[in-house]
Scaffold this motif. Structure first.
Motif, mmCIF file in Angstrom:
data_model
loop_
_atom_site.group_PDB
_atom_site.id
_atom_site.type_symbol
_atom_site.label_atom_id
_atom_site.label_comp_id
_atom_site.label_asym_id
_atom_site.label_seq_id
_atom_site.Cartn_x
_atom_site.Cartn_y
_atom_site.Cartn_z
ATOM 1 N N GLY A 1 110.761 -77.425 109.367
ATOM 2 C CA GLY A 1 109.818 -78.203 110.176
ATOM 3 C C GLY A 1 108.856 -78.999 109.321
ATOM 4 N N PRO A 2 107.891 -79.654 109.954
ATOM 5 C CA PRO A 2 106.910 -80.461 109.217
ATOM 6 C C PRO A 2 105.996 -79.583 108.352
ATOM 7 C CG PRO A 2 106.874 -80.968 111.573
ATOM 8 C CD PRO A 2 107.722 -79.756 111.394
ATOM 9 N N ASN A 3 105.544 -80.131 107.236
ATOM 10 C CA ASN A 3 104.670 -79.384 106.323
ATOM 11 C C ASN A 3 103.438 -78.802 106.990
ATOM 12 O OD1 ASN A 3 106.099 -79.477 103.921
ATOM 13 N ND2 ASN A 3 105.131 -81.371 103.223
ATOM 14 N N ASN A 4 102.783 -79.561 107.845
ATOM 15 C CA ASN A 4 101.509 -79.126 108.421
ATOM 16 C C ASN A 4 101.654 -78.598 109.841
ATOM 17 O OD1 ASN A 4 100.088 -79.860 106.077
ATOM 18 N ND2 ASN A 4 100.118 -81.995 106.727
ATOM 19 N N SER A 5 102.739 -77.889 110.083
ATOM 20 C CA SER A 5 102.989 -77.355 111.417
ATOM 21 C C SER A 5 103.455 -75.910 111.297
ATOM 22 C CB SER A 5 104.073 -78.183 112.108
ATOM 23 O OG SER A 5 104.465 -77.572 113.307
ATOM 24 N N LYS A 6 103.181 -75.124 112.297
ATOM 25 C CA LYS A 6 103.715 -73.760 112.331
ATOM 26 C C LYS A 6 105.076 -73.719 113.007
ATOM 27 C CE LYS A 6 99.286 -71.570 112.034
ATOM 28 N NZ LYS A 6 98.517 -70.405 112.222
ATOM 29 N N LEU A 7 105.497 -74.859 113.567
ATOM 30 C CA LEU A 7 106.794 -74.919 114.221
ATOM 31 C C LEU A 7 107.896 -75.145 113.182
ATOM 32 C CD1 LEU A 7 105.967 -77.097 117.361
ATOM 33 C CD2 LEU A 7 106.236 -74.610 117.234
ATOM 34 N N HIS A 8 109.000 -74.493 113.379
ATOM 35 C CA HIS A 8 110.135 -74.593 112.480
ATOM 36 C C HIS A 8 111.369 -74.200 113.270
ATOM 37 C CE1 HIS A 8 110.365 -70.215 112.313
ATOM 38 N NE2 HIS A 8 109.037 -70.240 112.283
ATOM 39 N N ALA A 9 112.510 -74.225 112.627
ATOM 40 C CA ALA A 9 113.758 -73.742 113.225
ATOM 41 C C ALA A 9 114.455 -72.876 112.181
ATOM 42 C CB ALA A 9 114.628 -74.917 113.666
ATOM 43 N N ALA A 10 113.732 -71.887 111.676
ATOM 44 C CA ALA A 10 114.208 -71.060 110.568
ATOM 45 C C ALA A 10 114.055 -69.572 110.864
ATOM 46 C CB ALA A 10 113.448 -71.448 109.297
ATOM 47 N N PRO A 11 114.844 -69.040 111.805
ATOM 48 C CA PRO A 11 114.676 -67.625 112.153
ATOM 49 C C PRO A 11 115.045 -66.664 111.022
ATOM 50 C CG PRO A 11 116.580 -68.550 113.281
ATOM 51 C CD PRO A 11 115.856 -69.686 112.629
ATOM 52 N N LEU A 12 115.993 -67.009 110.170
ATOM 53 C CA LEU A 12 116.393 -66.105 109.090
ATOM 54 C C LEU A 12 115.378 -66.105 107.957
ATOM 55 C CD1 LEU A 12 120.195 -66.952 108.999
ATOM 56 C CD2 LEU A 12 119.122 -64.902 109.945
ATOM 57 N N THR A 13 114.731 -67.221 107.736
ATOM 58 C CA THR A 13 113.771 -67.354 106.651
ATOM 59 C C THR A 13 112.408 -66.794 107.023
ATOM 60 O OG1 THR A 13 114.896 -69.380 105.967
ATOM 61 C CG2 THR A 13 112.700 -69.026 105.081
ATOM 62 N N ASN A 14 112.030 -66.931 108.274
ATOM 63 C CA ASN A 14 110.668 -66.591 108.688
ATOM 64 C C ASN A 14 110.561 -65.247 109.408
ATOM 65 O OD1 ASN A 14 109.269 -68.879 107.660
ATOM 66 N ND2 ASN A 14 110.285 -70.094 109.214
ATOM 67 N N ASN A 15 111.441 -64.341 109.073
ATOM 68 C CA ASN A 15 111.355 -62.959 109.564
ATOM 69 C C ASN A 15 111.301 -62.838 111.082
ATOM 70 O OD1 ASN A 15 111.354 -61.870 106.907
ATOM 71 N ND2 ASN A 15 109.223 -62.501 106.724
ATOM 72 N N SER A 16 112.094 -63.639 111.755
ATOM 73 C CA SER A 16 112.187 -63.501 113.212
ATOM 74 C C SER A 16 112.856 -62.184 113.557
ATOM 75 C CB SER A 16 112.999 -64.666 113.792
ATOM 76 O OG SER A 16 112.301 -65.872 113.640
ATOM 77 N N LYS A 17 112.641 -61.743 114.773
ATOM 78 C CA LYS A 17 113.254 -60.499 115.249
ATOM 79 C C LYS A 17 114.545 -60.815 115.985
ATOM 80 C CE LYS A 17 108.885 -58.110 115.735
ATOM 81 N NZ LYS A 17 107.939 -57.510 116.630
ATOM 82 N N ILE A 18 115.355 -59.771 116.129
ATOM 83 C CA ILE A 18 116.586 -59.910 116.906
ATOM 84 C C ILE A 18 116.211 -60.106 118.371
ATOM 85 C CG2 ILE A 18 118.667 -58.708 117.717
ATOM 86 C CD1 ILE A 18 118.973 -59.504 114.850
ATOM 87 N N GLY A 19 116.883 -61.035 118.996
ATOM 88 C CA GLY A 19 116.708 -61.299 120.421
ATOM 89 C C GLY A 19 118.044 -61.730 120.993
ATOM 90 N N ILE A 20 118.060 -62.019 122.248
ATOM 91 C CA ILE A 20 119.290 -62.485 122.903
ATOM 92 C C ILE A 20 119.103 -63.956 123.254
ATOM 93 C CG2 ILE A 20 120.876 -62.190 124.842
ATOM 94 C CD1 ILE A 20 120.774 -59.765 122.940
ATOM 95 N N LEU A 21 120.015 -64.776 122.758
ATOM 96 C CA LEU A 21 119.995 -66.200 123.063
ATOM 97 C C LEU A 21 121.419 -66.618 123.383
ATOM 98 C CD1 LEU A 21 118.410 -68.878 123.195
ATOM 99 C CD2 LEU A 21 118.925 -69.184 120.763
#
Length: 176
Positions: free
Chosen positions: A40-60
């Motif tokens: 995502g953008p440098n100055n944003s908390k939004l991203h699309a990186a679940p493996l990098t940012n320690n996301s939890k397992i969910g159902i999608l």
């Protein structure tokens, strides 16, 4: 030290798995898999990186996977300069490769992807789409730290033609 480092952008995940599949039988000392997600953008908390940012397992979409989600487990908004990477989940196979420590995952920001696009376009005379530009950004950062015998392979799928309006807006008329 691995002989080959195979870098591939990871969005939903199928393209990276297809690229890596022929090398799965090699051990970690021969081939290292590096998956690059959209930071995502440098100055944003939004991203699309679940493996990098320690996301939890969910159902999608009916599959258990690492998912960008809020505290209540609801799917969170994501952001990436590349529409092809703006996705909150990732293939369950990538989740397995991460947990098994067979692949490592990192992310590149929108700005890093744009800088890599400019460098690759000028030096290699190709116009990678914004998806693989994220992987090129990681390869560019990684290369100076490696021995001269290590080979980095970046799978560059797609042409920047589909990203023309974004490149024009972000980099101006002479973006190649």
């Amino acid at each position: 030290m691995p002989i080959f480092k195979l870098s591939k952008i990871v969005g939903g995940g199928s393209s990276a798995i297809g690229f890596w599949n022929s090398f799965m039988d090699y051990n970690k000392s021969q081939v290292e898999f590096i998956g690059v997600e959209a930071g995502g953008p440098n100055n944003s908390k939004l991203h699309a990186a679940p493996l990098t940012n320690n996301s939890k397992i969910g159902i999608l979409h009916g599959a258990a996977q690492y998912v960008v989600q809020d505290k209540e487990g609801q799917i969170s908004k994501t952001q990436s300069i590349s529409a092809g990477l703006d996705y909150p989940g990732v293939s369950p196979l990538h989740c397995f490769l991460k947990d098994a420590k067979r692949a490592r995952y990192t992310s590149a920001s929108d700005e890093e992807a744009l800088a890599a696009y400019k460098l690759v376009s000028s030096m290699e005379k190709i116009r990678p789409s914004l998806e693989p530009s994220h992987a090129f950004a990681t390869a560019i950062k990684l290369a100076p730290k490696l021995s001269k015998d290590t080979i980095i392979v970046v799978n560059s799928c797609g042409d920047a033609k589909k990203d023309e309006s974004i490149l024009l807006k972000r980099l101006g008329k002479n973006h190649d």
